[in-house]
Design a protein around this motif. Sequence first.
Motif, PDB file in Angstrom:
ATOM      1  N   ALA B 146       0.837  -1.199   0.000  1.00  0.00           N
ATOM      2  CA  ALA B 146       0.000   0.000   0.000  1.00  0.00           C
ATOM      3  C   ALA B 146       0.869   1.245   0.000  1.00  0.00           C
ATOM      4  O   ALA B 146       1.880   1.320   0.707  1.00  0.00           O
ATOM      5  CB  ALA B 146      -0.911  -0.006   1.224  1.00  0.00           C
ATOM      6  N   ILE B 147       0.470   2.226  -0.811  1.00  0.00           N
ATOM      7  CA  ILE B 147       1.253   3.457  -0.895  1.00  0.00           C
ATOM      8  C   ILE B 147       0.411   4.703  -0.667  1.00  0.00           C
ATOM      9  O   ILE B 147       0.901   5.805  -0.817  1.00  0.00           O
ATOM     10  CB  ILE B 147       1.957   3.566  -2.264  1.00  0.00           C
ATOM     11  CG1 ILE B 147       0.910   3.567  -3.389  1.00  0.00           C
ATOM     12  CG2 ILE B 147       2.954   2.447  -2.458  1.00  0.00           C
ATOM     13  CD1 ILE B 147       1.480   3.924  -4.731  1.00  0.00           C
ATOM     14  N   ASP B 148      -0.853   4.537  -0.339  1.00  0.00           N
ATOM     15  CA  ASP B 148      -1.640   5.734  -0.097  1.00  0.00           C
ATOM     16  C   ASP B 148      -2.451   5.556   1.186  1.00  0.00           C
ATOM     17  O   ASP B 148      -2.524   4.474   1.756  1.00  0.00           O
ATOM     18  CB  ASP B 148      -2.540   6.058  -1.288  1.00  0.00           C
ATOM     19  CG  ASP B 148      -3.493   4.901  -1.599  1.00  0.00           C
ATOM     20  OD1 ASP B 148      -4.147   4.954  -2.647  1.00  0.00           O
ATOM     21  OD2 ASP B 148      -3.567   3.953  -0.801  1.00  0.00           O
ATOM     22  N   LEU B 149      -3.043   6.656   1.607  1.00  0.00           N
ATOM     23  CA  LEU B 149      -3.787   6.639   2.858  1.00  0.00           C
ATOM     24  C   LEU B 149      -5.118   5.916   2.741  1.00  0.00           C
ATOM     25  O   LEU B 149      -5.762   5.657   3.750  1.00  0.00           O
ATOM     26  CB  LEU B 149      -4.025   8.068   3.345  1.00  0.00           C
ATOM     27  CG  LEU B 149      -2.781   8.808   3.830  1.00  0.00           C
ATOM     28  CD1 LEU B 149      -3.132  10.229   4.258  1.00  0.00           C
ATOM     29  CD2 LEU B 149      -2.126   8.066   4.983  1.00  0.00           C
ATOM     30  N   ASP B 507       4.641  11.883   4.263  1.00  0.00           N
ATOM     31  CA  ASP B 507       3.547  11.227   4.973  1.00  0.00           C
ATOM     32  C   ASP B 507       4.149  10.186   5.910  1.00  0.00           C
ATOM     33  O   ASP B 507       4.722   9.205   5.451  1.00  0.00           O
ATOM     34  CB  ASP B 507       2.604  10.556   3.972  1.00  0.00           C
ATOM     35  CG  ASP B 507       1.344  10.019   4.635  1.00  0.00           C
ATOM     36  OD1 ASP B 507       1.373   9.698   5.847  1.00  0.00           O
ATOM     37  OD2 ASP B 507       0.327   9.900   3.933  1.00  0.00           O
ATOM     38  N   PRO B 508       4.056  10.412   7.206  1.00  0.00           N
ATOM     39  CA  PRO B 508       4.705   9.480   8.130  1.00  0.00           C
ATOM     40  C   PRO B 508       4.048   8.108   8.202  1.00  0.00           C
ATOM     41  O   PRO B 508       4.649   7.159   8.675  1.00  0.00           O
ATOM     42  CB  PRO B 508       4.597  10.201   9.480  1.00  0.00           C
ATOM     43  CG  PRO B 508       3.403  11.073   9.350  1.00  0.00           C
ATOM     44  CD  PRO B 508       3.361  11.497   7.913  1.00  0.00           C
ATOM     45  N   ILE B 509       2.806   7.998   7.739  1.00  0.00           N
ATOM     46  CA  ILE B 509       2.144   6.697   7.811  1.00  0.00           C
ATOM     47  C   ILE B 509       2.557   5.819   6.640  1.00  0.00           C
ATOM     48  O   ILE B 509       2.868   4.649   6.793  1.00  0.00           O
ATOM     49  CB  ILE B 509       0.619   6.898   7.853  1.00  0.00           C
ATOM     50  CG1 ILE B 509       0.240   7.570   9.178  1.00  0.00           C
ATOM     51  CG2 ILE B 509      -0.098   5.570   7.695  1.00  0.00           C
ATOM     52  CD1 ILE B 509      -1.220   7.808   9.340  1.00  0.00           C
ATOM     53  N   THR B 510       2.522   6.390   5.455  1.00  0.00           N
ATOM     54  CA  THR B 510       2.904   5.594   4.288  1.00  0.00           C
ATOM     55  C   THR B 510       4.401   5.651   4.035  1.00  0.00           C
ATOM     56  O   THR B 510       4.906   4.886   3.214  1.00  0.00           O
ATOM     57  CB  THR B 510       2.186   6.096   3.029  1.00  0.00           C
ATOM     58  OG1 THR B 510       2.565   7.471   2.815  1.00  0.00           O
ATOM     59  CG2 THR B 510       0.680   5.995   3.190  1.00  0.00           C
ATOM     60  N   ASN B 546      16.418  14.044   7.626  1.00  0.00           N
ATOM     61  CA  ASN B 546      15.433  13.003   7.367  1.00  0.00           C
ATOM     62  C   ASN B 546      14.384  13.048   8.470  1.00  0.00           C
ATOM     63  O   ASN B 546      14.697  12.814   9.615  1.00  0.00           O
ATOM     64  CB  ASN B 546      16.109  11.626   7.360  1.00  0.00           C
ATOM     65  CG  ASN B 546      15.235  10.599   6.689  1.00  0.00           C
ATOM     66  OD1 ASN B 546      14.331  10.936   5.935  1.00  0.00           O
ATOM     67  ND2 ASN B 546      15.498   9.355   6.969  1.00  0.00           N
ATOM     68  N   PRO B 547      13.160  13.396   8.160  1.00  0.00           N
ATOM     69  CA  PRO B 547      12.210  13.662   9.240  1.00  0.00           C
ATOM     70  C   PRO B 547      11.722  12.387   9.900  1.00  0.00           C
ATOM     71  O   PRO B 547      11.590  11.351   9.263  1.00  0.00           O
ATOM     72  CB  PRO B 547      11.061  14.371   8.517  1.00  0.00           C
ATOM     73  CG  PRO B 547      11.115  13.827   7.142  1.00  0.00           C
ATOM     74  CD  PRO B 547      12.546  13.529   6.848  1.00  0.00           C
ATOM     75  N   SER B 548      11.509  12.462  11.184  1.00  0.00           N
ATOM     76  CA  SER B 548      10.850  11.364  11.884  1.00  0.00           C
ATOM     77  C   SER B 548       9.350  11.634  11.876  1.00  0.00           C
ATOM     78  O   SER B 548       8.932  12.779  11.748  1.00  0.00           O
ATOM     79  CB  SER B 548      11.356  11.281  13.325  1.00  0.00           C
ATOM     80  OG  SER B 548      10.900  12.405  14.048  1.00  0.00           O
ATOM     81  N   PRO B 549       8.562  10.597  11.979  1.00  0.00           N
ATOM     82  CA  PRO B 549       7.108  10.831  11.932  1.00  0.00           C
ATOM     83  C   PRO B 549       6.634  11.807  12.985  1.00  0.00           C
ATOM     84  O   PRO B 549       5.803  12.668  12.718  1.00  0.00           O
ATOM     85  CB  PRO B 549       6.523   9.430  12.168  1.00  0.00           C
ATOM     86  CG  PRO B 549       7.599   8.499  11.767  1.00  0.00           C
ATOM     87  CD  PRO B 549       8.892   9.170  12.080  1.00  0.00           C
TER      88      PRO B 549
END
Lengths: 313, 719
Positions: B146-149, B507-510, B546-549
């Motif tokens: 999966a690549i989207d919300l 997007d931190p989830i995907t 590099n951002p963390s969620p």
Amino acid sequence: MHPVRSVTPFAVTVAVLVGWGIVAHDSGSGWVQVLGEAVGAAVVVGLFGPAVALARAGVECRANPSDDTAGSPVGLTVTASQRVRVQGTDPPGPVGFVGPGRDPDSPCTVVIVPSRHGVVDSVTVDVASAAPFGLLWWSRRVVLALPTPLHVAPRLGRSHPTRPLIDDGAGDGARRVAAVIGEARGARPYRPGDSRQWVHWPTTAHTGGLMVREMEGPVRVPATVTVSLPADPDAAESVTEDALATVVALLSKGTPVTLVTTERLGTVSGPVEDRRRAGRRLARAVAPTSAPLDDPGGLSVVFGGSDRRGGRP
Amino acid sequence: MKVMEAVRRANRPGPPEDSVRLRVLIVGAATVGLLACRAEGEVSWWLTIAAIGLLATGMAFSHATRARPVAAVKPALAFMAIVAFVWFFTELRAHPFTDIGGVEGLLAALFAWIQVTHAFDVPARRDLSFSLAGSAGLIAVAGAQAIDLGFGLYVVVWGALSLGALFAMWGSAGGGAPTGRGAPTVVVTVVMVGLVALLALPAPQVAGNISFPSDLGSAVAVVNPAGLAGDGGRPSEPSRPGTSIGRTRVGGYLGFATHLDTALRGSLGDQLVMRVRAQRPSYWVGETFDTWTGQSWLTTRRVPQAVATGSPFTLPLPDGAAIGGTDDLQTFYVVAPNPNLVFHADSAHVVWFPADTLFVQPDGAILSPVALGPGTVYTVESIVSSPTPEELRATSSIDGGLSGAQQRQALQLPHPYPHVQALAEAITARAPTTYDKVQALIAWMGSHTRYSTDIPPLPSGADAVDQFLFSTRVGFCEQISTSLAVMLRSIGIPAREAAGYVPGPYDPITDLYEVQAKDAHAWVQVWFPTYGWQSFDPTANVPLANPSPGATLVGDATHALGRVGLVPIGLMVAAAAAIGLAGRAWRRRPRSWAEKVTRRIERAGRRAGRERRPSETLREYAAVLDARRAGAPDEHRAGAPDEHRADGADRRRAATSASWSSLAWALEQDAYSATPIGPEARRHILRLSAQWRVPRRLHRPAPYRAVVDDGRPERVGAP
């Protein structure tokens, strides 16, 4: 408070979550990591939630019977603020569930089975919970105070005969044999109310008046049952069982019984009218701290002591 | 033997599970997992439908035979499980996969098969818990693709069903425990714990050796594969050059063409162009331009090199590439129609692309034989050179690495720019190194120019750089970056224009960068010996870490909050406070006229410094207040009016007399008598109670004077 199985669930959980995390992290898939976090959160709550539920569960005994017999189950009315599993450990008992349930009419009874006679003021139970997910049981030991003392009477053992009375004032000096209740011992004139079947025709013909058999009535001489418990619990249990059986046998014959026992506050001597009272007296009996109780003499049975057991020959 | 005993104990069957609800919920969770796999294209429709049907049948069979399991079932299921594993490894050998992505379809089918076979032998609760865990495996396999919300819908539904199943497990294990009790608290706790884990754990990182997905999607063949095109006739493709008449609205970036006309700009909106999974954020380079005409950028016409090795393609290093660097793996998921440009981070080295041939230009631009349509997936491994400022400063001279022709091209200008050169020299007079010069120019532009997409059209024949630097000082990324490049070239620093996309929001989830059309950008690349072409962006504000969620979410929230402004926030807080106070006052409002009068009496007493004591009745309190009005000590209380009369006339008379005691008496009568006070009297009382005041005590109380009637003399003293 401790989990019922402490190592395996946590070890498996840690291993699974760490493995999941490594796979999710290295695959670069955010959704796999999110799912792992959700699963991990549920598992963590499932593993530690029972501890919280157990800590908040207040268990209390609300009612209990006053009498029981050793080896017989007795139900205690127990309430809890949460749904918990309760099992008696001292005295032991089967597993039961108390607390709010889906069925509002479900009984909240914890059964215990005392194995010995005695007075039970409190019971020790294992309270366990696996809320909210049933993944892991946590338990803790709780002492429940009983609202009323529970008198556990001994089982019925072997009845012993009373010592026969020696009545030297009978005239011929012969030893009087204890009569059997209900045995005909003579004839007397008919009184209104006597049964027609009691009419003794030979005597009636002999005397010219209606005569009926006269039955041997219960011995009105009270019997004394003296119980001195030995220090050994098993021997004491056996003694109390035999004592109770003897008392019950005497009472069934209509003999007034005086029971002499030693309780915590001292020697207690008093009549017992039925099995329940006898059971209570014996439940409260303890081993005398000094010499065994003396033989009171007369119609008596003595239990316990170093060389006395049952009636005298 | 202990191990054997433990194994026997673990395999001992538990008591049969009677809960139908638990089984239904587990079937539901597994069904959602299967549907999620189908949605990600990992299993076929027929397999999904068959698996769902067999799953339900198996659960029903297990429930029916839970008390007396059929002995023949276990061997049969074991045989079927073996068959499944044999099939899996056979398929794996028959179709070798280069990365884990290709295996996930087989894994999904295997999990589904195992889940179905297991469903026929789940008599006890423990067995059902394994089924629930199996559903987690199914949805995790689907989540890997999966690549989207939108996948979140499956996650939410599966989570709800799984939580319901867990609650049902406790309901069964707890001897009929209520499952609704405390459920909201538990759900909130699970969500909070999950959120903490989401914010605290580091974001996933693509491992460099396990995942290289590529898929052709809905690609469109290009007429001239070696050239930049992608025009399949659809206006939505951004590869066509724009027109000079007004604004052209093509939904994409006009720069992805053979030339970059700085006078034109397309309407760039929020349309999602592609998603990128990368180990670090970078500029996604599409192409570079090295020839400036005064209005447009062009690319030197050179024949691209065809690389016909098939995927994976190992590309030659572009001209002026850095020596060494770190690997950076990126996977691009194309969402909107795109030209046949293969976007990548700097210096693409290996490309996994679903085609037989790729074309590489000397500047590093990669062209594909097909225009990239929605669903196209490709992976690029770049060699990214990220030198520190100190390292760049150390490269002092422009020598080595670039050929003479390349160097001349990198310094090309259409005509002399004396004013631009003078300006650049003045700005960089105190900059000792090339890097410092670049930074000085960027700083100057940041403080002397403004960014805006609403700029006047370039006059005919005018030079865009002169117009920007010496006339308007307003422009967007193309004007700003072009001006920087021209200034650099004017002082002899090799520079070129690059066009592509900025990373876009993360997007931190995907774990994907969501690149939108408005993320199209132009920036400057400056050549440094050893380190090659380094990107400098005078306009965009791109975070380099590099951002963390957690940091991303907090940053987004803070940023959104910062845009709101202090005044609206203050107004909202004030409004909320006012609403709260109003609600509080409404709840505390007097419910009757008597209560209102009572409160007024008490308020008057408080103002006078005399609180009503808890043991005091209202009449006693009122008498004290009357005494104060009369100037007498509190203990000397005025007598109450005649309170025994019951007729209304006397009550009205009492109500109009000027004493607090009268008011209190009237309230009592109104409360307890059979005929309450009329409305006119009430209004009068209300008016009186609002008007009166009680004077504060201004004098010390008189000394206590007690008369003891026992013959002893009086005692006088202070209380």
